[in-house]
Design a protein around this motif. Sequence first.
Motif, PDB file in Angstrom:
ATOM      1  N   VAL A 189       0.809  -1.214   0.000  1.00  0.00           N
ATOM      2  CA  VAL A 189       0.000   0.000   0.000  1.00  0.00           C
ATOM      3  C   VAL A 189       0.845   1.268   0.000  1.00  0.00           C
TER       4      VAL A 189
ATOM      5  N   PRO B 285      -7.324  -2.696   7.389  1.00  0.00           N
ATOM      6  CA  PRO B 285      -6.999  -1.581   8.268  1.00  0.00           C
ATOM      7  C   PRO B 285      -5.882  -0.751   7.654  1.00  0.00           C
ATOM      8  N   GLY B 286      -5.965   0.551   7.823  1.00  0.00           N
ATOM      9  CA  GLY B 286      -4.915   1.404   7.291  1.00  0.00           C
ATOM     10  C   GLY B 286      -5.221   1.887   5.901  1.00  0.00           C
TER      11      GLY B 286
ATOM     12  N   GLY C 277      -5.510   5.563   5.314  1.00  0.00           N
ATOM     13  CA  GLY C 277      -4.383   6.421   5.646  1.00  0.00           C
ATOM     14  C   GLY C 277      -4.678   7.198   6.920  1.00  0.00           C
ATOM     15  N   LEU C 278      -3.794   8.122   7.243  1.00  0.00           N
ATOM     16  CA  LEU C 278      -3.983   8.915   8.458  1.00  0.00           C
ATOM     17  C   LEU C 278      -5.157   9.856   8.289  1.00  0.00           C
TER      18      LEU C 278
ATOM     19  N   THR D 267      -4.812  14.105  12.212  1.00  0.00           N
ATOM     20  CA  THR D 267      -3.509  13.582  12.632  1.00  0.00           C
ATOM     21  C   THR D 267      -2.412  14.067  11.692  1.00  0.00           C
TER      22      THR D 267
ATOM     23  N   LEU E 239       0.824  16.318  12.723  1.00  0.00           N
ATOM     24  CA  LEU E 239       2.207  15.894  12.488  1.00  0.00           C
ATOM     25  C   LEU E 239       2.958  16.915  11.646  1.00  0.00           C
TER      26      LEU E 239
ATOM     27  N   SER F 238       2.479   5.785   5.801  1.00  0.00           N
ATOM     28  CA  SER F 238       1.530   5.691   6.926  1.00  0.00           C
ATOM     29  C   SER F 238       0.493   4.584   6.770  1.00  0.00           C
ATOM     30  N   ARG F 239       0.049   4.334   5.541  1.00  0.00           N
ATOM     31  CA  ARG F 239      -0.971   3.289   5.386  1.00  0.00           C
ATOM     32  C   ARG F 239      -0.425   1.925   5.789  1.00  0.00           C
TER      33      ARG F 239
ATOM     34  N   LEU G 128      -0.086   1.869   9.564  1.00  0.00           N
ATOM     35  CA  LEU G 128      -1.375   1.682  10.247  1.00  0.00           C
ATOM     36  C   LEU G 128      -1.775   0.214  10.233  1.00  0.00           C
ATOM     37  N   TRP G 129      -1.573  -0.391   9.098  1.00  0.00           N
ATOM     38  CA  TRP G 129      -1.938  -1.780   8.936  1.00  0.00           C
ATOM     39  C   TRP G 129      -1.156  -2.658   9.920  1.00  0.00           C
TER      40      TRP G 129
ATOM     41  N   ARG H 175      -2.081  -2.082  13.583  1.00  0.00           N
ATOM     42  CA  ARG H 175      -3.383  -2.661  13.894  1.00  0.00           C
ATOM     43  C   ARG H 175      -3.279  -4.104  14.384  1.00  0.00           C
TER      44      ARG H 175
ATOM     45  N   ASN I  73      -8.832   0.804  15.522  1.00  0.00           N
ATOM     46  CA  ASN I  73      -8.202   1.626  14.488  1.00  0.00           C
ATOM     47  C   ASN I  73      -7.690   2.942  15.069  1.00  0.00           C
TER      48      ASN I  73
ATOM     49  N   GLU J 148      -3.919   4.442  14.977  1.00  0.00           N
ATOM     50  CA  GLU J 148      -3.579   5.774  14.490  1.00  0.00           C
ATOM     51  C   GLU J 148      -2.705   6.524  15.499  1.00  0.00           C
TER      52      GLU J 148
ATOM     53  N   VAL K 172       0.822   5.222  15.254  1.00  0.00           N
ATOM     54  CA  VAL K 172       1.520   5.776  14.090  1.00  0.00           C
ATOM     55  C   VAL K 172       1.881   7.244  14.346  1.00  0.00           C
ATOM     56  N   GLN K 173       0.958   7.974  14.949  1.00  0.00           N
ATOM     57  CA  GLN K 173       1.250   9.372  15.276  1.00  0.00           C
ATOM     58  C   GLN K 173       2.453   9.471  16.215  1.00  0.00           C
TER      59      GLN K 173
ATOM     60  N   TRP L 141       5.714   8.856  14.392  1.00  0.00           N
ATOM     61  CA  TRP L 141       6.208   9.998  13.607  1.00  0.00           C
ATOM     62  C   TRP L 141       6.746  11.101  14.512  1.00  0.00           C
TER      63      TRP L 141
END
Lengths: 93, 218
Positions: free
Chosen positions: A58, A70-71, A74-75, A79, A83, B35-36, B39-40, B43, B49, B53, B56-57, B60
């Motif tokens: 992805v 999931p994901g 994206g963000l 968020t 960032l 990021s995608r 996130l995956w 998870r 979810n 997030e 991930v935040q 970063w």
Amino acid sequence: MKRFSCDELVELVTAFLENDLDESTRSRFEEHLVGCEGCEHYLSQFRTTVDALGTLRVETPGAPRHEGLPGDEGLSRATRDRLMSAFRDRRTA
Amino acid sequence: MESFTGGRLPPDDVVVAALRAGDEAMFATLLDTWSRGMLWLARSHVSTNDSAEEVVQDTWLAVIKGIDGFEGRSSVKTWIYRILVNTARKRGVRENRTVPWSSVFEQERPTVDRSSFQGVDDPLPGHWKYLPAIWPTPAPEGELLAAEVRVRIGAALAELPPRQRTVITLRDVEGCTSEEVCEILDISAANQRVLLHRARAAVREQLEDYFETARRSA
Ligand SMILES: [Zn+2]
């Protein structure tokens, strides 16, 4: 030297694909494969599986979405904004 | 390595220099590119979810803080993923969702159903009873896999134990090398291989089921 049976060979497929088998095991693996249609098919199914997994990647911007994974979205906007501003502020921090 | 970096990002030294210089466009590109996948992966360790997030935040934020001290002993992405996995694990512990990572002991059961093989009373014990099928040739390069196949794979991944899921995601989906995965997860090469093999075998089984159903209804 003892020959592999098919149920033994299937447990070594990843090690084979990773090139992690020692020389003698590798040649037994390959010998079995030459004479066994079932294991040849199994190996090919395994390779197809690995290739198919790769198509889920992805990370490419604009890559196709994969609904339900999931994901996938994206963000969130919030968020991402947070960032970006944290990054901007870092030099003054 | 090409695949791991996405093939579109500049080399690591350029990325690092840009981030240190406060290049917002570069930071935005990394955010949007990685990021995608992050996130995956997050998870698999946390229960919602939203939690993923936040993981991930926080990752970063740690990257922003740490970029000046980044020593380049691993690739930028490996470094970021290490932070991600550690953050996600800590969070998972708080949420009581963590499987002990240090324990290597996945179930020792075989990865292919025993009933596929001949038994002790058959002519060739341990050999195939039913020949594995030849699957339809995969779609040509660049063409998308059937949506249904992707959904099946997604479902198969979701059912995997977290460690297997993490390893197969990093290796086969994200395209990391085995060395990178060992470094990100702090596991041995042998351990990595066992987890990867079990995970691939489980996904293969799901696909077999899919192709078999498709063949019957054809
Ligand atoms: Zn065989």
